[in-house]
Write a protein that holds these residues in place. Structure first.
Motif, short mmCIF file in Angstrom:
data_model
loop_
_atom_site.label_atom_id
_atom_site.label_comp_id
_atom_site.label_asym_id
_atom_site.label_seq_id
_atom_site.Cartn_x
_atom_site.Cartn_y
_atom_site.Cartn_z
N PRO A 151 41.14 44.49 47.48
CA PRO A 151 40.91 43.62 48.65
C PRO A 151 42.17 42.99 49.22
N PHE A 152 43.34 43.29 48.64
CA PHE A 152 44.57 42.62 49.08
C PHE A 152 44.97 42.99 50.50
N SER A 153 44.55 44.17 50.96
CA SER A 153 44.87 44.57 52.33
C SER A 153 43.89 44.03 53.36
N ASN A 154 42.81 43.40 52.90
CA ASN A 154 41.84 42.81 53.81
C ASN A 154 42.44 41.60 54.52
N ARG A 155 42.30 41.54 55.84
CA ARG A 155 42.95 40.47 56.61
C ARG A 155 42.42 39.09 56.23
N ILE A 156 41.12 38.97 55.98
CA ILE A 156 40.55 37.67 55.63
C ILE A 156 41.06 37.21 54.28
N VAL A 157 41.13 38.12 53.32
CA VAL A 157 41.66 37.78 51.99
C VAL A 157 43.13 37.34 52.11
N MET A 158 43.90 38.08 52.89
CA MET A 158 45.30 37.70 53.10
C MET A 158 45.42 36.33 53.74
N LEU A 159 44.54 36.05 54.70
CA LEU A 159 44.58 34.76 55.39
C LEU A 159 44.25 33.62 54.45
N VAL A 160 43.20 33.78 53.65
CA VAL A 160 42.80 32.74 52.70
C VAL A 160 43.91 32.48 51.68
N LEU A 161 44.46 33.52 51.11
CA LEU A 161 45.50 33.34 50.09
C LEU A 161 46.80 32.79 50.69
N THR A 162 47.09 33.15 51.93
CA THR A 162 48.27 32.58 52.60
C THR A 162 48.10 31.09 52.81
N TYR A 163 46.91 30.68 53.21
CA TYR A 163 46.66 29.24 53.37
C TYR A 163 46.71 28.51 52.02
N CYS A 164 46.30 29.19 50.96
CA CYS A 164 46.43 28.59 49.63
C CYS A 164 47.89 28.28 49.30
N VAL A 165 48.78 29.17 49.71
CA VAL A 165 50.21 28.96 49.50
C VAL A 165 50.72 27.82 50.38
N VAL A 166 50.27 27.77 51.63
CA VAL A 166 50.74 26.75 52.57
C VAL A 166 50.38 25.34 52.11
N ILE A 167 49.16 25.16 51.62
CA ILE A 167 48.70 23.81 51.25
C ILE A 167 49.05 23.45 49.81
N LEU A 168 49.66 24.37 49.08
CA LEU A 168 49.97 24.12 47.67
C LEU A 168 50.79 22.86 47.44
N PRO A 169 51.87 22.58 48.19
CA PRO A 169 52.65 21.36 47.94
C PRO A 169 51.85 20.09 48.16
N TYR A 170 51.00 20.07 49.19
CA TYR A 170 50.23 18.86 49.50
C TYR A 170 49.17 18.60 48.43
N MET A 171 48.49 19.66 48.00
CA MET A 171 47.48 19.50 46.97
C MET A 171 48.12 19.10 45.64
N TYR A 172 49.23 19.71 45.32
CA TYR A 172 49.89 19.39 44.04
C TYR A 172 50.33 17.93 44.01
N GLN A 173 50.96 17.47 45.08
CA GLN A 173 51.47 16.11 45.09
C GLN A 173 50.35 15.09 45.01
N GLY A 174 49.24 15.36 45.71
CA GLY A 174 48.10 14.44 45.65
C GLY A 174 47.49 14.38 44.27
N ILE A 175 47.31 15.54 43.63
CA ILE A 175 46.74 15.57 42.28
C ILE A 175 47.70 14.95 41.27
N LYS A 176 48.98 15.23 41.42
CA LYS A 176 49.98 14.68 40.47
C LYS A 176 50.04 13.15 40.58
N ASN A 177 50.06 12.61 41.79
CA ASN A 177 50.09 11.16 41.96
C ASN A 177 48.84 10.51 41.38
N SER A 178 47.68 11.18 41.55
CA SER A 178 46.43 10.63 41.00
C SER A 178 46.45 10.63 39.48
N LEU A 179 46.99 11.69 38.88
CA LEU A 179 47.09 11.75 37.43
C LEU A 179 47.98 10.64 36.89
#
Length: 266
Positions: A125-153
């Motif tokens: 499924p890696f060549s599927n455009r929707i899968v690529m889009l979802v996983l790309t957004y996972c990479v984009v939001i990774l810093p924001y999610m990490y910092q929020g979870i780390k601060n909460s911990l």
């Protein structure tokens, strides 16, 4: 008293300054002409045209779906990773932080073009455009999610809470997900809302990877910009209200979850 009054005045002035563009956009969407000081020709036909357009509702639904799925995936992965790091391998925290901050340097058009060139010819499924889009957004939001979870911990002192729970007979997995996660829910929700807003307003990534395969509300907005300024303003206001409703629903869910967690503690 004077200092408090002065502070309230400054805050009110800042709020008015921030809301002024939104108010002018609303006024512009409700009138047919604005060539003078006051607009002329009050009408709701631009909103009627939007609400009667099936393409708009389809694009809005796609935007909501593509905004929530990456947030859920990233939050689940990070919570499991932070569980392992905090409780078993604290020495790896600096490496996890380094990995999660890399996306800051590869945002914009660089990331989607790189993903397309790398995975366009890959097996499904890696060549599927929707899968690529979802996983790309996972990479984009990774810093924001990490910092929020780390601060909460850090704020809830997760390690000591887990140790206290173990002394009472709970295992580490139960303590983390039934005690720590509910306590840090506010930080996770705020990080999630920031990530959703980032994805909701994106155009570059979805246009580069999704294109005609996955037309979202931002692409619908771009098409209407070439038709009518009033229609474009109406679309902006509808998207703003939708974002507001999503935020209200998420914070309502957070309040109920915190109330349930409080009852469990009692």
């Amino acid at each position: 008293m004077r200092k408090k009054s002065g502070g309230k005045f400054v805050i009110g002035l800042i709020i008015a300054y921030l809301l002024l563009p939104l108010f002018l956009t609303l006024v512009y969407s409700l009138f047919t002409e604005w060539m003078d000081i006051l607009p002329e020709g009050f009408t709701l036909r631009y909103y009627a045209e939007i609400f009667g357009d099936r393409i708009f509702w389809a694009s809005l639904a796609r935007t909501v779906v593509i905004s929530f799925i990456p947030v859920f995936i990233t939050a689940a992965v990070l919570l499991l990773a932070m569980y392992a790091v905090v409780l078993y391998m604290p020495g790896l925290d600096k490496y996890l932080q380094m990995i999660c901050t890399i996306p800051y340097a590869i945002q914009g058009v660089i990331l989607p073009v790189s993903v397309l060139s790398l995975y366009a010819g890959a097996p499904w499924p890696f060549s599927n455009r929707i899968v690529m889009l979802v996983l790309t957004y996972c990479v984009v939001i990774l810093p924001y999610m990490y910092q929020g979870i780390k601060n909460s911990l850090i704020s809830v002192d997760a390690l000591r809470l887990v140790e206290a729970a173990e002394m009472l007979g709970a295992d580490k997995f139960y303590a983390f997900f039934r005690i720590i996660v509910p306590c840090m829910l506010s930080g996770v929700v705020i990080a999630s809302m920031l990530s959703i807003a980032l994805i909701f307003g994106d155009f570059v990534i979805v246009n580069t990877i999704g294109g005609s395969y996955y037309s979202t509300a931002q692409m619908y907005l771009l098409k209407k910009m070439f038709i009518s300024g009033q229609l474009t303003s109406a679309v902006i206001m509808v998207l703003f209200v939708v974002t507001l409703l999503i935020s209200a629903a998420v914070f309502c869910f957070k309040s109920k979850a915190e109330a349930s967690a409080g009852e469990v503690k009692k």
